[in-house]
Design an enzyme around this catalytic site. Structure first.
Site, short mmCIF file in Angstrom:
data_model
loop_
_atom_site.label_atom_id
_atom_site.label_comp_id
_atom_site.label_asym_id
_atom_site.label_seq_id
_atom_site.Cartn_x
_atom_site.Cartn_y
_atom_site.Cartn_z
N GLU A 138 0.83 -1.20 0.00
CA GLU A 138 0.00 0.00 0.00
C GLU A 138 0.87 1.26 0.00
OE1 GLU A 138 -3.12 0.22 -0.40
OE2 GLU A 138 -3.79 -1.84 -0.07
N VAL A 193 -12.72 0.65 -13.93
CA VAL A 193 -13.12 -0.35 -12.94
C VAL A 193 -12.61 0.13 -11.59
CG1 VAL A 193 -13.01 -2.75 -12.20
CG2 VAL A 193 -12.99 -2.20 -14.64
N SER A 195 -13.21 -0.28 -7.21
CA SER A 195 -13.90 -0.96 -6.12
C SER A 195 -14.06 -0.08 -4.90
CB SER A 195 -13.12 -2.23 -5.73
OG SER A 195 -11.81 -1.91 -5.33
N ARG A 206 -8.61 11.06 -7.77
CA ARG A 206 -9.22 10.39 -8.91
C ARG A 206 -10.73 10.61 -9.00
NH1 ARG A 206 -8.58 4.02 -7.20
NH2 ARG A 206 -10.15 3.98 -5.54
N TYR A 245 -8.53 3.39 -20.88
CA TYR A 245 -8.87 2.94 -19.54
C TYR A 245 -8.31 3.94 -18.52
CZ TYR A 245 -9.23 0.16 -15.31
OH TYR A 245 -9.55 -0.27 -14.05
N ASN A 250 -5.26 5.46 -6.23
CA ASN A 250 -6.06 5.98 -5.13
C ASN A 250 -5.34 7.04 -4.31
OD1 ASN A 250 -4.36 4.61 -3.28
ND2 ASN A 250 -5.61 2.77 -3.37
N TYR A 256 4.32 4.89 -6.83
CA TYR A 256 3.06 4.18 -6.58
C TYR A 256 2.29 4.08 -7.89
CZ TYR A 256 -1.11 2.49 -4.21
OH TYR A 256 -2.18 1.71 -3.81
N GLU A 259 -1.04 -2.24 -10.72
CA GLU A 259 -1.52 -3.05 -11.85
C GLU A 259 -2.53 -2.31 -12.70
OE1 GLU A 259 -4.74 -3.27 -8.97
OE2 GLU A 259 -2.56 -3.41 -8.76
N LYS A 260 -3.01 -1.17 -12.21
CA LYS A 260 -3.94 -0.35 -13.00
C LYS A 260 -3.29 0.15 -14.29
CE LYS A 260 -6.31 1.28 -8.83
NZ LYS A 260 -5.43 0.57 -7.88
#
Length: 368
Positions: A138, A193, A195, A206, A245, A250, A256, A259-260
Site C-alpha cells: 500500500e 473499474v 472498487s 481520482r 482505460y 487511489n 506508486y 496493476e492499473k
C-alpha cells in the site's frame, strides 16, 4: 568399513617394506578380500546451523532457503506452486507452516496483520541467521503506523524502487521486433473499474477528476464502488474492449504505480493515468504508451483529445508502437492478485541473496 580398508593398506605397505613382494603380487592377482567402498559425499553443517550441504569434488548442491509466510495477506490464499507455474520462480521453499519457524531462513510479515501490541509478530528472540521481511504494497496514505516495529526488520518489500525487494510486473524487451500486433476490437471509448470510491486525498484525486471528465465524455464504470460488479474472469476482456482505460491511483506517491497501468498495456488498451508525475511513469514504461492527465490543462481538454483519437486511427495506433520492442503480461486474474506477485518476488530474492542485512527506521524511509 573405512577403518578396515585403512588397516589393510597399512599391512600391505608393511609387507612391501619387509620384502614381501611375492605376497603382494599374489594378493593383487586375485579378488580382494575386502571391498573398499567409494568415497561418499561428505555431509557438513552450514555455519548458520540449519542448512545441510552435500559436498563432493565435482558439485555442490545446497538445499533451497526456506521462506515462511507468517500470515496470509487479507486471509487471501493461493496455490504456493503458482510461483513456479506462473512466474517461473523456484528459488526458495515457500511455506506457511509455523512449526518450521526455528529453522526458517526468512519470514515474510504483512504489515496490516501486525497488531498494535505486536502480539501477532513471530516469537522473539528470533534465530540469529533469520531475516524478517516487512511486506507492504500500500501507499503511505493507506498505511497505518504501528509503534515499535521501525527497527525490527532486515528487509523491505514494497512498490518502491528503493525497497530491498521492489515488487512490479515489468515490460519485457523483445530480441526481435514484432510487427504483427493487432489492436483488439473496441466497443467502448473510455472505461473504469473501481472498487473503492473513498476520496483519499481530497481535491484533485481520482474521484474529483472522474466527475469532471464524465461531464464531457461518457465513461463505462464497473466495480463495487458504483454498483456494477465485474467478475474477475471478465476483468481483462472488458478492459480490452475499451479504447482508453482510466488508470487512476487511489493516492499520489513516488513509484506508486500499480496493476492499473500494467493491465491495460497487457491487453491492448491505452491507459489514461493519474498518479505521480509523467517522468516517474517513464521509468517503467515508454512515454508514448500512455496518456497522463497532467498533459492537459483540464479534464475538458483531455476529453476532447480522446474524442479526436476515436476518429483518427493512425494517431490512436501510434500508442501501440512500443509493442514492436516490448511485451507486457497481466497479473493473475484473481482477487488480491498483487499479493501473489509480492510473495513470489520475496521467494526469488531470498533464493538469490544469502547476505544478512538490517533495515533501520523503515518509517523514516517509507513516509518521507
Amino acid at each position: 568399513m573405512s577403518d578396515s580398508c585403512g588397516s589393510l593398506r597399512y599391512r600391505l605397505a608393511a609387507i612391501v617394506g619387509f620384502g614381501g613382494l611375492v605376497s603382494i603380487l599374489f594378493l593383487w592377482s586375485h579378488q580382494p578380500l575386502i571391498n573398499c567402498p567409494p568415497q561418499l559425499p561428505s555431509i557438513t553443517l552450514h555455519p548458520d546451523g540449519h542448512h545441510v550441504r552435500m559436498n563432493n569434488s565435482s558439485k555442490e548442491n545446497e538445499e533451497k532457503p526456506v521462506l515462511l509466510l507468517w500470515v496470509w495477506p487479507e486471509n487471501y490464499r493461493f496455490d504456493l506452486n503458482d510461483c513456479k507455474t506462473v512466474y517461473n520462480i523456484d528459488g526458495c521453499h515457500l511455506t506457511d507452516d509455523r512449526s518450521l519457524y526455528s529453522n526458517t531462513d526468512a519470514v515474510l510479515i504483512f504489515h496490516r496483520a501486525i497488531s498494535q501490541d505486536l502480539s501477532t509478530l513471530p516469537p522473539s528472540p528470533r534465530p540469529p541467521f533469520q531475516k524478517w521481511i516487512w511486506m507492504n504494497v500500500e501507499s503511505p496514505t493507506n498505511t497505518q503506523k504501528i509503534p515499535g516495529i521501525e527497527n525490527l526488520f532486515n528487509l523491505t518489500l514494497s512498490y518502491r524502487e528503493d525497497s530491498d525487494i521492489p515488487v512490479r510486473l515489468r515490460l519485457t524487451s523483445r530480441k526481435i521486433p514484432d510487427e504483427n500486433f493487432e489492436i483488439p476490437k473496441k466497443e467502448k471509448l473510455v472505461c473504469w473499474v473501481v472498487s473503492n470510491n473513498a476520496d483519499w486525498t481530497g481535491v484533485g484525486t481520482r474521484n474529483t477528476y472522474y466527475r469532471e471528465l464524465s461531464k464531457y465524455v461518457h465513461i463505462h464504470v464497473y466495480g463495487k464502488a458504483y454498483g456494477t460488479f465485474l467478475d474477475y474472469k471478465d476483468y481483462y476482456p472488458t478492459i480490452a474492449s475499451c479504447k482508453f482505460y482510466l488508470s487512476f491511483e487511489n493516492s499520489i506517491h513516488k513509484d506508486y504505480i500499480t496493476e492499473k497501468l500494467n493491465g491495460p498495456l497487457a491487453v491492448g488498451t491505452v491507459p489514461v493515468v493519474l498518479g505521480p508525475p509523467r517522468k516517474n511513469y517513464e521509468r517503467f514504461v515508454p512515454g508514448d504508451s500512455f496518456i497522463h492527465v497532467d498533459d492537459f490543462p483540464d479534464a475538458k481538454s483531455l476529453a476532447e483529445y480522446l474524442q479526436r483519437l476515436d476518429v483518427d486511427d493512425d494517431a490512436y495506433r501510434r500508442y501501440f508502437n512500443w509493442r514492436r520492442h516490448f511485451s507486457a503480461r497481466p497479473h493473475l486474474i484473481l482477487q488480491n492478485q498483487e499479493f501473489v506477485l509480492a510473495i513470489c518476488t520475496a521467494c526469488d530474492y531470498v533464493g538469490r541473496h544469502k547476505e544478512y542485512k538490517e533495515a533501520h527506521d523503515i518509517y523514516e524511509w517509507f513516509f518521507n
